[in-house]
Design an enzyme around this catalytic site. Structure first.
Site, PDB file in Angstrom:
ATOM      1  CG  HIS A   1      -2.032   0.998   1.131  1.00 15.29           C
ATOM      2  ND1 HIS A   1      -1.840   2.347   1.343  1.00 15.29           N
ATOM      3  CD2 HIS A   1      -3.351   0.852   0.825  1.00 15.29           C
ATOM      4  CE1 HIS A   1      -2.994   2.976   1.185  1.00 15.29           C
ATOM      5  NE2 HIS A   1      -3.924   2.095   0.866  1.00 15.29           N
TER       6      HIS A   1
ATOM      7  CD  GLU B   1      -2.520   2.000  -3.068  1.00 13.72           C
ATOM      8  OE1 GLU B   1      -3.302   2.450  -2.237  1.00 13.72           O
ATOM      9  OE2 GLU B   1      -1.298   1.885  -2.864  1.00 13.72           O
TER      10      GLU B   1
END
Length: 263
Positions: A104, A176
């Site tokens: 992430h 993302e």
């Protein structure tokens, strides 16, 4: 081939024991009859035990097994030993976690995790029989410089170079764009689809079969208002949801939109 969508909630650094119980009760009520979409939540690791207990005995016709599966937000590459503060694959398995987020942007930024280190985590998860959810994506500066594809390819290639393209069998990729995380901004469905198609094509250059089955989620400020349109795109196989996953009604709308669009 038809890919079964996955919508996963990343709770980040939010929640408490009471919040975990309350949110899961709300999710069970909202999602008990949903089919055609896999659903997972990743609470803080401290609350995996609370979440596991709350998910058991869901009260619907699934034989006591909730449609919601457990995940986690991070993992270490070591299985045991003198690694203070880290969490191993075996510990996550002990709580029934299946989908594990790695790479992430917040981990890459705040904890300086490199592409190569993330690839090692990917390998540790595969070896343990867990599902890596590999986050990739570009910063706002990289996006404006036209480097989106270059960044995504580099982050994927770190895994391919270390483990081979077959490592993506049964794995999940979450695109993302960093500029869209928690900002309220979101790529348009067409913009997101273009990147997802590139990602799938990049993997297909090594293996068409692997590319066709890999789940590619979108993860940039997905909410109950924009999810349905995103899911109309052929290469968007679900979502990695941040803020909207902390509210049962909003998260349920996203899950139901994925189930409706992909079935």
């Amino acid at each position: 081939m038809a890919r079964r969508p996955l919508v996963m909630g990343n709770w980040k650094l939010n929640g408490s024991k009471a919040f975990t119980k309350e949110l899961i009760e709300g999710l069970k009520a909202e999602l008990h009859d949903v089919t055609g979409c896999d659903v997972a939540i990743a609470p803080p690791v401290m609350y995996l035990g609370t979440a596991e207990a709350a998910l058991s005995g869901c009260g619907c016709n699934c034989g006591g097994k909730s449609v919601i599966q457990l995940g986690a937000q991070n993992v270490d590459i070591n299985v045991k030993g003198a690694f203070t503060g880290d969490i191993s694959t075996e510990m996550l398995k002990d709580f029934g976690a299946k989908y594990i987020i790695i790479g992430h942007s917040e981990r890459r930024t705040y904890h300086k995790e490199s592409d190569e280190f993330v690839a090692k985590k990917f390998g540790a998860l595969k070896e343990a029989g867990l599902v890596p959810v590999l986050c990739i994506g570009e910063s706002e500066a990289e996006n404006e410089a036209g480097k989106t594809e270059e960044v995504c390819a580099r982050q994927i290639d770190a895994v391919i170079n270390a483990l081979g393209v077959e490592a993506f069998n049964g794995a999940v990729i979450a695109y993302e764009p960093i500029w869209a995380i928690g900002t309220g901004k979101s790529a348009t469905p067409a913009q997101a689809q273009a990147v997802h198609a590139f990602i799938r094509g990049h993997i297909a250059a090594k293996s068409q079969a692997v590319a066709e089955q890999v789940i590619i989620q979108y993860g940039g400020s997905v909410n109950d208002a924009n999810a349905a349109e995103l899911f109309t795109q052929p290469d968007i196989d679900g979502a990695l949801v941040g803020g909207a996953s902390l509210k049962a009604p909003a998260f349920a709308v996203i899950v139901k939109a994925a189930a409706a669009a992909k079935n």
